[in-house]
Design a protein around this motif. Structure first.
Motif, PDB file in Angstrom:
ATOM      1  N   PHE A 107       0.861  -1.171   0.000  1.00 16.03           N
ATOM      2  CA  PHE A 107       0.000   0.000   0.000  1.00 16.03           C
ATOM      3  C   PHE A 107       0.903   1.228   0.000  1.00 16.03           C
ATOM      4  O   PHE A 107       1.835   1.314   0.793  1.00 16.03           O
ATOM      5  CB  PHE A 107      -0.910   0.009   1.229  1.00 16.03           C
ATOM      6  CG  PHE A 107      -1.910  -1.106   1.215  1.00 16.03           C
ATOM      7  CD1 PHE A 107      -3.159  -0.917   0.655  1.00 16.03           C
ATOM      8  CD2 PHE A 107      -1.588  -2.346   1.720  1.00 16.03           C
ATOM      9  CE1 PHE A 107      -4.084  -1.950   0.625  1.00 16.03           C
ATOM     10  CE2 PHE A 107      -2.498  -3.386   1.694  1.00 16.03           C
ATOM     11  CZ  PHE A 107      -3.752  -3.189   1.141  1.00 16.03           C
ATOM     12  N   THR A 108       0.626   2.157  -0.886  1.00 19.83           N
ATOM     13  CA  THR A 108       1.462   3.336  -1.031  1.00 19.83           C
ATOM     14  C   THR A 108       0.723   4.567  -0.517  1.00 19.83           C
ATOM     15  O   THR A 108      -0.411   4.830  -0.914  1.00 19.83           O
ATOM     16  CB  THR A 108       1.852   3.552  -2.505  1.00 19.83           C
ATOM     17  OG1 THR A 108       2.488   2.366  -2.984  1.00 19.83           O
ATOM     18  CG2 THR A 108       2.798   4.730  -2.659  1.00 19.83           C
ATOM     19  N   VAL A 109       1.383   5.304   0.366  1.00 17.98           N
ATOM     20  CA  VAL A 109       0.869   6.585   0.846  1.00 17.98           C
ATOM     21  C   VAL A 109       1.469   7.648  -0.069  1.00 17.98           C
ATOM     22  O   VAL A 109       2.694   7.734  -0.202  1.00 17.98           O
ATOM     23  CB  VAL A 109       1.267   6.840   2.314  1.00 17.98           C
ATOM     24  CG1 VAL A 109       0.800   8.215   2.767  1.00 17.98           C
ATOM     25  CG2 VAL A 109       0.704   5.758   3.219  1.00 17.98           C
ATOM     26  N   ILE A 110       0.602   8.423  -0.708  1.00 18.44           N
ATOM     27  CA  ILE A 110       1.050   9.461  -1.641  1.00 18.44           C
ATOM     28  C   ILE A 110       0.653  10.819  -1.077  1.00 18.44           C
ATOM     29  O   ILE A 110      -0.527  11.078  -0.821  1.00 18.44           O
ATOM     30  CB  ILE A 110       0.433   9.256  -3.039  1.00 18.44           C
ATOM     31  CG1 ILE A 110       0.728   7.847  -3.544  1.00 18.44           C
ATOM     32  CG2 ILE A 110       0.956  10.320  -4.009  1.00 18.44           C
ATOM     33  CD1 ILE A 110      -0.012   7.484  -4.814  1.00 18.44           C
ATOM     34  N   TRP A 111       1.653  11.666  -0.893  1.00 23.25           N
ATOM     35  CA  TRP A 111       1.452  13.016  -0.363  1.00 23.25           C
ATOM     36  C   TRP A 111       1.427  13.999  -1.525  1.00 23.25           C
ATOM     37  O   TRP A 111       2.336  14.011  -2.349  1.00 23.25           O
ATOM     38  CB  TRP A 111       2.589  13.386   0.589  1.00 23.25           C
ATOM     39  CG  TRP A 111       2.698  12.471   1.769  1.00 23.25           C
ATOM     40  CD1 TRP A 111       3.530  11.401   1.897  1.00 23.25           C
ATOM     41  CD2 TRP A 111       1.946  12.531   2.967  1.00 23.25           C
ATOM     42  NE1 TRP A 111       3.348  10.795   3.101  1.00 23.25           N
ATOM     43  CE2 TRP A 111       2.374  11.463   3.789  1.00 23.25           C
ATOM     44  CE3 TRP A 111       0.939  13.374   3.441  1.00 23.25           C
ATOM     45  CZ2 TRP A 111       1.840  11.239   5.054  1.00 23.25           C
ATOM     46  CZ3 TRP A 111       0.419  13.143   4.704  1.00 23.25           C
ATOM     47  CH2 TRP A 111       0.864  12.096   5.482  1.00 23.25           C
ATOM     48  N   TYR A 112       0.392  14.842  -1.584  1.00 25.09           N
ATOM     49  CA  TYR A 112       0.236  15.818  -2.663  1.00 25.09           C
ATOM     50  C   TYR A 112       0.320  17.239  -2.125  1.00 25.09           C
ATOM     51  O   TYR A 112      -0.250  17.547  -1.080  1.00 25.09           O
ATOM     52  CB  TYR A 112      -1.140  15.686  -3.334  1.00 25.09           C
ATOM     53  CG  TYR A 112      -1.354  14.386  -4.062  1.00 25.09           C
ATOM     54  CD1 TYR A 112      -0.956  14.237  -5.384  1.00 25.09           C
ATOM     55  CD2 TYR A 112      -1.971  13.312  -3.439  1.00 25.09           C
ATOM     56  CE1 TYR A 112      -1.170  13.044  -6.056  1.00 25.09           C
ATOM     57  CE2 TYR A 112      -2.180  12.114  -4.103  1.00 25.09           C
ATOM     58  CZ  TYR A 112      -1.779  11.994  -5.417  1.00 25.09           C
ATOM     59  OH  TYR A 112      -1.990  10.813  -6.075  1.00 25.09           O
ATOM     60  N   GLY A 113       1.007  18.099  -2.884  1.00 22.71           N
ATOM     61  CA  GLY A 113       1.027  19.527  -2.622  1.00 22.71           C
ATOM     62  C   GLY A 113       0.288  20.223  -3.744  1.00 22.71           C
ATOM     63  O   GLY A 113      -0.273  19.575  -4.628  1.00 22.71           O
ATOM     64  N   ARG A 114       0.306  21.508  -3.765  1.00 21.21           N
ATOM     65  CA  ARG A 114      -0.395  22.266  -4.819  1.00 21.21           C
ATOM     66  C   ARG A 114       0.194  22.016  -6.209  1.00 21.21           C
ATOM     67  O   ARG A 114      -0.495  22.153  -7.205  1.00 21.21           O
ATOM     68  CB  ARG A 114      -0.361  23.747  -4.505  1.00 21.21           C
ATOM     69  CG  ARG A 114      -1.105  24.074  -3.225  1.00 21.21           C
ATOM     70  CD  ARG A 114      -1.718  25.445  -3.261  1.00 21.21           C
ATOM     71  NE  ARG A 114      -2.408  25.736  -2.024  1.00 21.21           N
ATOM     72  CZ  ARG A 114      -3.662  25.395  -1.765  1.00 21.21           C
ATOM     73  NH1 ARG A 114      -4.355  24.744  -2.654  1.00 21.21           N
ATOM     74  NH2 ARG A 114      -4.220  25.699  -0.608  1.00 21.21           N
ATOM     75  N   GLU A 115       1.453  21.636  -6.272  1.00 22.11           N
ATOM     76  CA  GLU A 115       2.124  21.402  -7.549  1.00 22.11           C
ATOM     77  C   GLU A 115       2.140  19.935  -7.971  1.00 22.11           C
ATOM     78  O   GLU A 115       2.697  19.597  -9.006  1.00 22.11           O
ATOM     79  CB  GLU A 115       3.569  21.924  -7.487  1.00 22.11           C
ATOM     80  CG  GLU A 115       3.676  23.396  -7.167  1.00 22.11           C
ATOM     81  CD  GLU A 115       3.088  24.272  -8.253  1.00 22.11           C
ATOM     82  OE1 GLU A 115       3.311  23.997  -9.443  1.00 22.11           O
ATOM     83  OE2 GLU A 115       2.381  25.243  -7.897  1.00 22.11           O
ATOM     84  N   GLY A 116       1.575  19.042  -7.154  1.00 22.56           N
ATOM     85  CA  GLY A 116       1.573  17.615  -7.489  1.00 22.56           C
ATOM     86  C   GLY A 116       2.153  16.770  -6.374  1.00 22.56           C
ATOM     87  O   GLY A 116       2.142  17.161  -5.215  1.00 22.56           O
ATOM     88  N   VAL A 117       2.673  15.609  -6.747  1.00 22.20           N
ATOM     89  CA  VAL A 117       3.187  14.645  -5.766  1.00 22.20           C
ATOM     90  C   VAL A 117       4.439  15.191  -5.078  1.00 22.20           C
ATOM     91  O   VAL A 117       5.375  15.629  -5.733  1.00 22.20           O
ATOM     92  CB  VAL A 117       3.509  13.288  -6.443  1.00 22.20           C
ATOM     93  CG1 VAL A 117       4.155  12.334  -5.448  1.00 22.20           C
ATOM     94  CG2 VAL A 117       2.261  12.672  -7.038  1.00 22.20           C
ATOM     95  N   ILE A 118       4.421  15.143  -3.740  1.00 25.30           N
ATOM     96  CA  ILE A 118       5.570  15.572  -2.942  1.00 25.30           C
ATOM     97  C   ILE A 118       6.415  14.361  -2.550  1.00 25.30           C
ATOM     98  O   ILE A 118       7.637  14.404  -2.597  1.00 25.30           O
ATOM     99  CB  ILE A 118       5.110  16.307  -1.662  1.00 25.30           C
ATOM    100  CG1 ILE A 118       4.451  17.629  -2.024  1.00 25.30           C
ATOM    101  CG2 ILE A 118       6.276  16.537  -0.714  1.00 25.30           C
ATOM    102  CD1 ILE A 118       3.857  18.361  -0.837  1.00 25.30           C
TER     103      ILE A 118
END
Length: 61
Positions: free
Chosen positions: A3-14
Motif C-alpha cells: 500500500f502506497t501513501v502518496i502526499w500531494y502539494g499544490r504542484e503535485g506529488v511531494i
C-alpha cells in the motif's frame, strides 16, 4: 500486497511511502497529515493498493 501513501502539494506529488499493511499505511497518513501540511505544504494524502485503487484519501482546505 503493498500500500502506497502518496502526499500531494499544490504542484503535485511531494512524496510516496510504501507499507505492507493497509491499516499501517492509513494510520501513518492520518497521524502525519497535520505535520506534513505545516512542514511540506501537503494539501491531500491518498493510500493506494498495488493495482492503483484508492482505499483512503484525506484533504483539508
Amino acid at each position: 500486497m503493498a500500500f502506497t501513501v502518496i502526499w500531494y502539494g499544490r504542484e503535485g506529488v511531494i512524496d510516496q511511502v510504501t507499507f505492507d499493511a493497509e491499516k499501517t499505511a492509513k494510520d501513518h497518513a492520518i497521524a502525519m497529515f497535520q505535520t506534513r501540511r505545516g512542514d511540506d505544504g501537503v494539501v491531500c494524502v491518498e493510500v493506494r493498493k498495488d493495482n492503483g485503487a484508492v482505499v483512503f484519501s484525506h484533504a483539508e482546505n
